[in-house]
Write a protein that holds these residues in place. Sequence first.
Motif, short mmCIF file in Angstrom:
data_model
loop_
_atom_site.label_atom_id
_atom_site.label_comp_id
_atom_site.label_asym_id
_atom_site.label_seq_id
_atom_site.Cartn_x
_atom_site.Cartn_y
_atom_site.Cartn_z
N SER A 14 0.83 -1.20 0.00
CA SER A 14 0.00 0.00 0.00
C SER A 14 0.86 1.26 0.00
CB SER A 14 -0.92 -0.02 1.23
OG SER A 14 -1.65 1.16 1.32
N LEU A 15 1.93 1.23 0.77
CA LEU A 15 2.84 2.37 0.85
C LEU A 15 3.44 2.69 -0.52
CD1 LEU A 15 4.38 4.42 2.61
CD2 LEU A 15 6.08 2.62 3.04
N LYS A 16 3.79 1.67 -1.26
CA LYS A 16 4.35 1.88 -2.61
C LYS A 16 3.36 2.63 -3.50
CE LYS A 16 7.45 -2.08 -2.64
NZ LYS A 16 7.72 -3.40 -3.20
N ASN A 17 2.08 2.28 -3.41
CA ASN A 17 1.07 2.97 -4.21
C ASN A 17 0.96 4.43 -3.83
OD1 ASN A 17 0.36 0.73 -5.75
ND2 ASN A 17 -1.12 0.04 -4.23
N PHE A 18 0.91 4.72 -2.53
CA PHE A 18 0.83 6.11 -2.08
C PHE A 18 2.07 6.90 -2.49
CE2 PHE A 18 -2.61 4.62 0.59
CZ PHE A 18 -3.47 5.70 0.54
N MET A 19 3.22 6.27 -2.45
CA MET A 19 4.45 6.96 -2.83
C MET A 19 4.44 7.34 -4.31
SD MET A 19 7.26 4.89 -0.60
CE MET A 19 8.65 5.73 -1.34
N ARG A 20 3.92 6.47 -5.13
CA ARG A 20 3.86 6.75 -6.57
C ARG A 20 2.95 7.93 -6.88
NH1 ARG A 20 3.46 0.93 -6.77
NH2 ARG A 20 5.46 0.10 -7.42
N GLY A 22 2.30 10.49 -4.80
CA GLY A 22 2.81 11.74 -4.22
C GLY A 22 1.81 12.52 -3.41
N HIS A 23 1.14 11.87 -2.46
CA HIS A 23 0.12 12.52 -1.64
C HIS A 23 0.67 13.32 -0.45
CE1 HIS A 23 -3.43 10.79 -3.50
NE2 HIS A 23 -2.82 9.63 -3.52
N TYR A 24 1.92 13.12 -0.09
CA TYR A 24 2.44 13.68 1.16
C TYR A 24 3.62 14.60 0.89
CZ TYR A 24 -0.58 10.30 3.33
OH TYR A 24 -1.68 9.60 3.71
N GLU A 25 3.69 15.68 1.69
CA GLU A 25 4.77 16.66 1.54
C GLU A 25 6.08 16.17 2.13
OE1 GLU A 25 3.80 20.63 2.79
OE2 GLU A 25 1.75 20.40 2.10
N LEU A 30 4.13 10.82 5.49
CA LEU A 30 3.83 9.56 4.82
C LEU A 30 3.97 8.40 5.80
CD1 LEU A 30 3.25 8.00 2.18
CD2 LEU A 30 5.70 8.06 1.72
N PHE A 31 5.04 8.38 6.56
CA PHE A 31 5.27 7.33 7.55
C PHE A 31 4.17 7.33 8.61
CE2 PHE A 31 7.37 5.69 11.43
CZ PHE A 31 7.71 4.43 10.97
#
Length: 127
Positions: A14-20, A22-25, A30-31
Amino acid sequence: MNERERRLQADIASLKNFMREGHYESREELFWSEVMGGCGCGFSEDNAADVWSLFVWFREKRGYHHQIFAQGNRHMEVLAQWMDSLGLLDHGIDVAGSWLSPGGNEIWDLLHSDLYKPSPPIDGDGE
């Protein structure tokens, strides 16, 4: 693979998807949100900074105990125990002497990979 390890692997996917996307500054946000499961309300920026400092501490292991534990900071101890419950840490007799688990190291490496793309900051007008 036990249940905790399965959950951690699902969190990594799931983290990989969010990283792609770019939802977090910041990596800290993100963590906090996607790994720890924290929300964005209240003192979330402070909590994100606190748990990130522990994550860095346990990764670098600059000594046995983080000074904050010696000061009796229960907030930080709870965050460390939360990290442990998510499978991010391994430890011996107490959580203050933890180190990153293989899954914790995998998340560390992922957050420091080229896959991480911070989102642009939102200006004061929300635009």
